[in-house]
Design a protein around this motif. Structure first.
Motif, mmCIF file in Angstrom:
data_model
loop_
_atom_site.group_PDB
_atom_site.id
_atom_site.type_symbol
_atom_site.label_atom_id
_atom_site.label_comp_id
_atom_site.label_asym_id
_atom_site.label_seq_id
_atom_site.Cartn_x
_atom_site.Cartn_y
_atom_site.Cartn_z
ATOM 1 N N PHE A 59 -5.107 -5.832 -5.984
ATOM 2 C CA PHE A 59 -4.987 -5.772 -4.536
ATOM 3 C C PHE A 59 -4.806 -4.324 -4.103
ATOM 4 O O PHE A 59 -3.792 -3.708 -4.448
ATOM 5 C CB PHE A 59 -3.778 -6.577 -4.049
ATOM 6 N N PRO A 60 -5.756 -3.742 -3.373
ATOM 7 C CA PRO A 60 -5.471 -2.444 -2.764
ATOM 8 C C PRO A 60 -4.304 -2.637 -1.796
ATOM 9 O O PRO A 60 -4.264 -3.646 -1.080
ATOM 10 C CB PRO A 60 -6.765 -2.108 -2.006
ATOM 11 N N PHE A 61 -3.337 -1.723 -1.787
ATOM 12 C CA PHE A 61 -2.181 -1.902 -0.917
ATOM 13 C C PHE A 61 -2.629 -2.125 0.526
ATOM 14 O O PHE A 61 -3.455 -1.395 1.055
ATOM 15 C CB PHE A 61 -1.241 -0.691 -0.972
ATOM 16 N N SER A 62 -2.056 -3.172 1.130
ATOM 17 C CA SER A 62 -2.389 -3.522 2.509
ATOM 18 C C SER A 62 -1.124 -3.472 3.356
ATOM 19 O O SER A 62 -0.163 -4.202 3.094
ATOM 20 C CB SER A 62 -3.001 -4.931 2.554
ATOM 21 N N LEU A 63 -1.117 -2.594 4.335
ATOM 22 C CA LEU A 63 0.055 -2.438 5.204
ATOM 23 C C LEU A 63 0.207 -3.677 6.074
ATOM 24 O O LEU A 63 -0.715 -4.045 6.813
ATOM 25 C CB LEU A 63 -0.113 -1.183 6.061
ATOM 26 N N PHE A 100 0.449 1.571 -3.818
ATOM 27 C CA PHE A 100 1.675 1.306 -3.058
ATOM 28 C C PHE A 100 2.219 2.640 -2.519
ATOM 29 O O PHE A 100 2.080 3.679 -3.163
ATOM 30 C CB PHE A 100 2.707 0.635 -3.963
ATOM 31 N N PRO A 101 2.838 2.632 -1.340
ATOM 32 C CA PRO A 101 3.381 3.877 -0.777
ATOM 33 C C PRO A 101 4.230 4.643 -1.792
ATOM 34 O O PRO A 101 5.007 4.034 -2.539
ATOM 35 C CB PRO A 101 4.227 3.387 0.402
ATOM 36 N N ALA A 119 -8.638 6.478 0.750
ATOM 37 C CA ALA A 119 -9.586 6.807 -0.317
ATOM 38 C C ALA A 119 -8.905 6.766 -1.684
ATOM 39 O O ALA A 119 -9.505 6.324 -2.671
ATOM 40 C CB ALA A 119 -10.200 8.183 -0.072
ATOM 41 N N ILE A 120 -7.647 7.225 -1.746
ATOM 42 C CA ILE A 120 -6.902 7.196 -3.005
ATOM 43 C C ILE A 120 -6.641 5.749 -3.428
ATOM 44 O O ILE A 120 -6.812 5.377 -4.598
ATOM 45 C CB ILE A 120 -5.571 7.973 -2.867
ATOM 46 N N ILE A 121 -6.234 4.930 -2.457
ATOM 47 C CA ILE A 121 -5.979 3.513 -2.744
ATOM 48 C C ILE A 121 -7.243 2.848 -3.276
ATOM 49 O O ILE A 121 -7.218 2.113 -4.278
ATOM 50 C CB ILE A 121 -5.477 2.789 -1.477
ATOM 51 N N LYS A 122 -8.360 3.122 -2.621
ATOM 52 C CA LYS A 122 -9.634 2.525 -3.026
ATOM 53 C C LYS A 122 -10.022 2.955 -4.433
ATOM 54 O O LYS A 122 -10.455 2.134 -5.257
ATOM 55 C CB LYS A 122 -10.720 2.932 -2.026
ATOM 56 N N ASP A 123 -9.843 4.245 -4.742
ATOM 57 C CA ASP A 123 -10.198 4.761 -6.077
ATOM 58 C C ASP A 123 -9.324 4.126 -7.154
ATOM 59 O O ASP A 123 -9.816 3.765 -8.233
ATOM 60 C CB ASP A 123 -10.038 6.285 -6.117
ATOM 61 N N PRO A 150 9.158 -3.575 5.101
ATOM 62 C CA PRO A 150 9.726 -2.254 4.793
ATOM 63 C C PRO A 150 8.690 -1.269 4.244
ATOM 64 O O PRO A 150 8.757 -0.072 4.542
ATOM 65 C CB PRO A 150 10.797 -2.572 3.750
ATOM 66 N N ALA A 151 7.727 -1.754 3.461
ATOM 67 C CA ALA A 151 6.722 -0.855 2.888
ATOM 68 C C ALA A 151 5.868 -0.192 3.964
ATOM 69 O O ALA A 151 5.317 0.888 3.752
ATOM 70 C CB ALA A 151 5.835 -1.610 1.903
ATOM 71 N N ALA A 152 5.760 -0.838 5.117
ATOM 72 C CA ALA A 152 4.965 -0.264 6.205
ATOM 73 C C ALA A 152 5.610 0.999 6.764
ATOM 74 O O ALA A 152 4.935 1.824 7.394
ATOM 75 C CB ALA A 152 4.781 -1.296 7.322
ATOM 76 N N ARG A 153 6.912 1.158 6.520
ATOM 77 C CA ARG A 153 7.633 2.342 7.025
ATOM 78 C C ARG A 153 7.736 3.445 5.981
ATOM 79 O O ARG A 153 8.306 4.500 6.248
ATOM 80 C CB ARG A 153 9.034 1.929 7.499
ATOM 81 N N MET A 154 7.210 3.201 4.790
ATOM 82 C CA MET A 154 7.248 4.208 3.728
ATOM 83 C C MET A 154 6.060 5.157 3.862
ATOM 84 O O MET A 154 5.061 4.820 4.515
ATOM 85 C CB MET A 154 7.206 3.506 2.356
#
Length: 415
Positions: free
Chosen positions: A319-323, A293-294, A338-342, A328-332
């Motif tokens: 769930f890998p974070f998906s924009l 998450f952001p 690569a970090i999300i995937k790991d 609101p999370a899309a603006r964070m």
């Protein structure tokens, strides 16, 4: 191709609604059509739907392609712009009988889902190719988690009246279903918009009381902070309620939970699991957790890893974070992919470890297994069981667990 084909993405609620659409479409005599009931929970879910639509059209060039579901509701223009698509239906329109009648051919029919104030019951007799029945008790969501686009696909929370739910359960049991799963977008908010604001615990107790021939009642994902005392009593004390609860956790870090606009802290989740486990020792828990998450730091992510053990989780949906544009999370500040995937991989590895521990602990146990296919079924705890001999789908059998694989149990019929 004669009658319509249906392709369902996403949640159990979509599975239920596909059957409602199937009934309407078959009654209307719809032919040579493929209906895609889409999901919008992640960008990947939408991408998969678009890919499946193109493939289906290539293989069935004469078929009418109809797209509906949450992705169609939130972005109808995207699907309407696809030359392969014949019609786009919104989430309210897809459940209306007139949408499927001959001559109902408006190319895009998507209304303002936020204007829908009530949930209409839709009775079905069964779910094609399924031995476990889903029953919609609630739709929509009043909460606005910062990562989630689903309220814009489903609208605000609205509940099916208890009497209509009981009638649907009774109808499915009469059709031969041994297990019913209560489902909704925000299941534990059921009743907030009904007279007297009843709670999910009261509904669950009423179903068990009014449909004594129902063998197994299961709850889909719940928000533990909304679990009322009667629901806790029903889960802890009713044998016909399955000892498997799936939680909408999303994170194990309190700062991330605040930034998500969740209403619980990690301590609440741990206390919930501890209380139910003390009252019903054989209960198992699953959970949804978002990785990356952001603003999530390494330390914050470690709290999500730790909560898997702290809550004693058995099943993880990672769930890998998906924009999602417009949330609101899309603006964070976003993390690198690569970090999300790991982090998602680390969480999945942790989940596999926990599942392996549980499966090993089941060897030697005797379980009641609902047979789903000729070779596979599910225990009360939702563990997948594989059999060497052929079984009869829909039956509940007493089985002895003899071993396990990476994600399933192996069993034979108990003596």
């Amino acid at each position: 191709m004669a009658g319509p084909e249906f392709v369902t993405f996403g949640c159990r609620l979509n599975t239920y609604e596909t059957e409602v659409m199937r009934n309407h479409a078959e009654k209307a005599g719809l032919e040579n059509a493929i209906v895609f009931n889409t999901c919008a929970v992640t960008a990947e879910a939408t991408r998969q739907a678009r890919q499946a639509i193109r493939k289906a059209k290539a293989e069935n060039p004469d078929a009418q392609i109809i797209v509906t579901g949450c992705a169609a509701q939130t972005d109808p223009e995207m699907f309407a712009s696809m030359p392969d698509v014949s019609r786009v239906l919104g989430n309210e329109e897809k459940l209306a009988e007139h949408s499927w009648r001959h001559g109902a051919n408006e190319r895009v029919s998507v209304s303002d889902i936020m204007s829908v104030k009530t949930a209409r019951p839709h009775l079905i007799d069964g779910l094609k190719e399924r031995t476990r029945a889903f029953v919609q008790v609630q739709n929509g969501c009043d909460h606005r988690c910062t990562f989630c686009i689903i309220p814009f696909g489903r609208g605000n929370s609205r509940s099916i009246a208890a009497g209509d739910v009981v009638e649907q359960v009774r109808r499915l049991v009469a059709s031969g279903y041994s297990e019913v799963v209560l489902t909704g977008v925000d299941l534990t908010s059921w009743g907030a918009d009904l007279d007297g604001t009843p709670k999910l615990g009261a509904l669950s107790a009423r179903i068990l009381r009014m449909v004594p021939e129902l063998k197994r009642l299961r709850l889909s994902s719940i928000d533990s902070i909304e679990a009322d005392p009667e629901l806790m009593d029903v889960i802890a004390g009713e044998d016909r309620v399955m000892p498997h609860i799936h939680l909408s956790l999303q994170s194990g870090d309190n700062m991330i939970l605040k930034r998500m606009k969740r209403r619980h802290a990690r301590e609440d989740s741990i206390a919930f699991c501890s209380e139910l486990r003390a009252r019903r020792p054989d209960i198992v828990f699953g959970a949804d957790i978002i990785a990356g998450f952001p603003t999530e730091t390494d330390e914050m992510f470690q709290n999500s890893l730790k909560i898997v053990d702290d809550c004693g989780l058995t099943y993880l949906h990672v769930f890998p974070f998906s924009l999602r544009p417009g949330t609101p999370a899309a603006r964070m500040p976003q993390l690198e992919k690569a970090i999300i995937k790991d982090r998602a991989a680390l969480l999945r590895g942790k989940g596999q470890q926990r599942l392996g521990m549980f499966l090993a602990s089941e060897v030697g146990a005797t379980r009641q297994v609902l047979i789903e296919t000729e070779a596979m079924g599910r225990t009360e705890h939702f563990a997948q069981v594989k059999f060497a001999s052929r079984m009869s789908p829909g039956a509940i059998v007493r089985a002895q667990v003899t071993g396990h694989g990476a994600s399933h149990l192996e069993a034979r019929l108990a003596a």
